[in-house]
Write an enzyme that holds these catalytic residues in place. Structure first.
Site, mmCIF file in Angstrom:
data_model
loop_
_atom_site.group_PDB
_atom_site.id
_atom_site.type_symbol
_atom_site.label_atom_id
_atom_site.label_comp_id
_atom_site.label_asym_id
_atom_site.label_seq_id
_atom_site.Cartn_x
_atom_site.Cartn_y
_atom_site.Cartn_z
ATOM 1 N N MET A 194 39.734 100.631 19.910
ATOM 2 C CA MET A 194 38.567 100.076 20.603
ATOM 3 C C MET A 194 37.426 101.091 20.635
ATOM 4 S SD MET A 194 37.081 97.718 22.355
ATOM 5 C CE MET A 194 35.428 97.935 23.016
ATOM 6 N N GLU A 246 35.731 101.955 13.691
ATOM 7 C CA GLU A 246 35.312 102.217 15.070
ATOM 8 C C GLU A 246 34.030 103.047 15.122
ATOM 9 O OE1 GLU A 246 36.651 100.422 17.152
ATOM 10 O OE2 GLU A 246 38.478 99.879 16.078
HETATM 11 ZN ZN LIG Z 1 35.889 96.137 15.630
#
Ligand SMILES: [Zn+2]
Length: 867
Positions: A284, A319
């Site tokens: 994330m 990311e």
């Molecule tokens: Zn993504």
């Protein structure tokens, strides 16, 4: 966010997860947060925390009420400009409304809250990751996961992407731990009880879902990329395993600083490794504090291999791309989620291809991501890339292969249509214009059009506002008097009847003879399109496979392609194989054409070609499990792949090409799954040696060897695996063993693995992994178990996965009774609005059934004919 995508690669379709049926609702616009000052004090032992905040807000319209988001929080005090305010919570809408003593006038005001919250076992809000430290002692790391939308489980917030604000975060951490967040620490204050108060610097203007907090017994290691400090944060003792990610991030940051034309704006960029797992995601992009589960970030030389390196690079590239596309410029609302994810997926491939040419990432994208997108997109369960998102459920479902892989393919198509330099110029304009703001998709098309000096939106809309895969069919290619006239028609490519409805696109199409120059046109529907080109030869459509389209050739052109196959570019070889296999599945052309193509693949061809062959034969095998064709198909697959295995060998050779290392994993895995005697014997030998040496299996084949052993496990083999699992203290190793326990082909062992879900040997995320793994082998057993033990199963699932997970377990079933069982379960347990996963599971089953019916005769003939 990087979702877990391994299962997306097969045409068998992935049943995605979805989240509970709670209305998101869009918050009233009259009050906006400017700055949050948040302090939290977690109690990791009781898994609760207390929090307090003051939020400076801008009121633009006089109001008596202020509504923001909160979920699972107990509000203990609330005030507005220092005066107590009445609080009401709407749990269903996840909203909190303050009623003020008097109307607030336009201008700045201060709202303050205090609350108690929960620390979750699974990845939502503030959550705990339990693991064993290197000394074997239990440890607990606390981290946050807020996308999407779970920041509201941490603090009362305007938890929607358009409410950008600045955040000043403080947190109390135990005296022997370190806390970390998006921004650098500005002060650490010792408190009387021995704990420490961390204060972090104020963030730039950003969306709530990007805020992050973590704490634990960790180590941090850093490098510099220009002025930016890049860090890796891991549990104690393994920080060196972050070296590869650090070195990759260093290069990537420089690459992106240049590409986007805006320097990375934060002083530091940490990458945090969590020793756990999620059903939903692998990493994330929290701004300045990217969170990863360990296998996505850490390279362990004892157990990781070339494909891990490839994977780590890809995820890190994804990311870090989000730090611009998503964090600096953010979608206004979740219906444009693809802007974040499609772009980051495209960028991860582009950057990986440019920085690691030895991986042939561009060709790999043709073989993998393109096929991943076209699988679901060719069925009735598809949807447009851009689609309305009104509920948390729909938001959960939005993280799927259409958003990621189709988004990636569409961006790639626009880039190859405009040219890489023009495209980048458009992206730079877009970044410069909208930094720290929010956008909708058309604002991207507008900047690209300005850079290109021509419209982009017409083609882009055709591919983002309607679902489906175009099919261009070559009616004829006639060579006469030194030139070739080609007739093309367009339709929709569909794996099921429902998805074959008439539909049209403006499809950018490049074409050219093998070895010749490339020209391009726009193919319009529904009329026949004619193109003329000088010369004659073997004509390839969609050269380099830059466009999102399936191609069906006329008989003679296809025969010529088979003959000239070795002369095609790698992208065209892979794309043609993919198209021919898919067209056989859909019934648009005979399976023979696919077999003709794979016969043309050279023994010394690209590992990616053999990866594709192996994958397609495996997908075909899954269609015919427990039928008379299963054993002969496995045998024929083994015969076809054995010479490649012999060439590659079991042992990695010093200096071998990285893709060869990857191919070895693929082959061992496929042959092992097929029970090929050599591979099974090797697996037994290696696992036997683990008893005296935990590193007995060479990293290059560790995973497929363990998988082979698990697949063919006898009851005593399974006991060996269980013992290895229990003894494993390394969290990554332990998680991978948990998965293996579910893989045994033997049904009694499947049942034994299911029983483990009732015990306390494993954590909640591990139980979810185990159940998914069992479903991969025994979908019917896994589904029946989950239905019979629904409370137990819901208890270990992430909230965001509950509505889709159980029906997804049955999606791999070939049992004619399964669709009825799924429907009955859904009617009893799932609200109407939460049945996206049901539709996908039922579609997947129906598509496989139709494909098996279509392929049976052609496959039987091929198998009977022998090698
Ligand atoms: Zn993504």
């Amino acid at each position: 966010m990087k979702i877990s995508v391994s299962a997306l690669l097969s045409v068998g379709l992935l049943a995605t997860t979805s989240s509970p049926a709670l209305a998101v609702g869009q918050l009233p616009a009259g009050v906006r947060p400017l700055v949050y000052d948040i302090t939290v004090n977690p109690d990791a032992t009781s898994k609760t925390f207390t929090g307090s905040e003051t939020v400076t807000v801008q009121v633009t319209k006089p109001t008596r009420t202020v509504t923001l988001n909160a979920a699972d929080l107990t509000i203990t005090s609330a005030s507005f400009d220092g005066k107590p305010a009445r609080v009401s919570l709407n749990a269903a809408k996840q909203e909190l409304t303050l009623t003020l003593a008097a109307r607030a006038k336009p201008g700045k005001h201060v709202i303050a809250f205090q609350w108690r919250g929960k620390i979750n076992d699974t990845a939502a809000g503030l959550f705990a990751i339990d693991y064993a430290n290197l000394d074997g002692k239990p440890a607990r790391m606390l981290v946050t996961q807020f996308e999407a939308p779970d920041a509201r489980r941490f603090a009362p917030m305007w938890d929607e992407p358009s409410f950008k604000a600045r955040f000043r975060l403080s947190a109390v951490a135990p005296g022997d731990q370190t806390a970390f967040s998006n921004m650098p620490t500005t002060s650490i204050t010792k408190r009387a009880d021995g704990s420490q108060l961390y204060r972090f610097a104020e963030t730039p203007l950003m969306s709530s879902y990007l805020l992050f907090l973590g704490m634990g017994d960790v180590e941090r290691k850093t490098v510099l990329a220009g002025k930016t400090e890049i860090g890796v944060i891991t549990r104690r003792g393994v920080v060196d395993q972050g070296d590869y990610a650090l070195a990759s991030a260093q290069k990537l940051l420089a690459y992106y600083n240049d590409y986007f034309g805006q320097p990375y704006p934060l002083p530091k960029l940490d990458m945090i490794a969590g020793p756990g797992s999620s059903q939903f995601f692998g990493a994330m992009e929290n701004w300045g504090a990217i969170f990863y589960f360990e296998p996505e970030l850490l390279f362990d030389p004892k157990r990781s291999t070339e494909s891990s390196r490839n994977r780590i690079h890809t995820v890190v590239a994804h990311e870090i791309a989000h730090q611009w596309f998503g964090n600096l410029v953010t979608m206004a609302w979740w219906d444009d989620l693809w802007l974040n994810e499609g772009f980051a997926s495209w960028m991860e491939s582009k950057a990986s291809n440019d920085l690691n040419p030895q991986w042939f990432v561009k060709a790999e994208t043709v073989a993998k991501a393109r096929e991943g997108a076209m699988g679901i997109d060719a069925t009735a369960a598809t949807h447009p890339v851009i689609r309305p998102v009104a509920t948390v459920d729909q938001l959960g479902e939005a993280f799927d292969s259409i958003t990621y892989q189709k988004g990636q393919a569409v961006i790639g198509m626009i880039e190859s249509t405009l040219g890489a330099d023009v495209f980048r110029e458009g992206i730079r304009r877009y970044m410069a214009k909208y930094k720290y703001g929010n956008t909708q998709t058309d604002q991207l098309w507008a900047e690209l059009a300005l850079a290109a000096g021509k419209p982009v939106a017409d083609i882009a809309h055709d591919f983002t506002l309607q679902g489906g895969v175009p099919l261009i069919e070559m009616n004829s290619a006639i060579c006469s008097k030194g030139s070739t006239q080609v007739s093309l028609v367009q339709g929709r490519f569909g794996l099921d009847q429902a998805s074959k409805a008439p539909q049209h696109w403006r499809v950018p199409l490049s074409y050219g003879f093998v070895g010749g120059p490339v020209a391009s046109t726009i193919v319009q529907g529904p009329v026949a399109n004619t193109i003329n080109l000088p010369g004659c030869g073997t004509l390839i459509l969609n050269r380099d496979k830059g466009s999102y389209v399936r191609i069906k050739y006329d008989e003679s052109t296809h025969a010529a392609i088979v003959k000239d196959y070795a002369k095609l570019d790698l992208t065209d070889r892979l794309g043609t194989m993919g198209d021919d296999f898919a067209l056989a599945l859909s019934g648009d052309q005979s399976l023979d054409r696919y077999f003709d193509i794979i016969k043309a693949v050279d023994l010394n061809g690209s590992p990616l070609e053999w990866w594709s062959v192996s994958g397609n034969l495996g997908a075909m095998t899954s269609l015919f499990l427990h039928t008379d064709l299963e054993a002969p198909l496995r045998a024929r697959t083994n015969a076809l792949l054995a010479p490649i295995m012999a060439r590659v060998g079991f042992q990695a050779q010093p200096g071998e090409a990285p893709l060869v290392t990857n191919l070895r994993e693929t082959l061992v895995s496929r042959l092992g799954a097929n029970g090929q005697a050599d591979v099974v014997a090797q697996a037994r030998m290696y696992v036997g040696a683990l008893a005296t040496d935990p590193n007995a299996i060479p990293p290059a084949i560790r995973q497929p060897i363990l998988s082979t052993f698990a697949n063919s496990a006898t009851p005593s083999d399974w006991d060996v695996l269980f013992k290895l699992t229990r003894e494993a203290t390394n969290p990554v190793v332990r998680n991978s063993y948990v998965r293996l326990l579910g893989q045994a082909r033997d049904e009694t062992l499947g049942a034994k693995a299911l029983e483990l879900l009732k015990g306390s040997d494993f954590s909640s995320p591990q139980k979810a992994v185990l159940l998914s793994s069992i479903a991969g082998r025994h979908p019917d057993m896994a589904f029946d178990f989950a239905v019979a033990n629904l409370d137990l199963v819901n208890g270990f699932l992430e909230a965001s996965s509950r509505t889709g997970f159980v029906v997804g377990l049955g999606a791999g079933s070939n049992d004619p009774a399964m669709p009825g069982k799924i429907t009955t379960f859904a009617e009893k347990n799932l609200p109407e609005a939460s049945r996206g996963g049901v539709k996908r599971a039922l579609t997947a089953i129906a598509v496989r059934k139709r494909a098996a019916d279509r392929l049976r005769a052609g496959l039987a003939t091929w198998l009977a004919a022998g090698a």
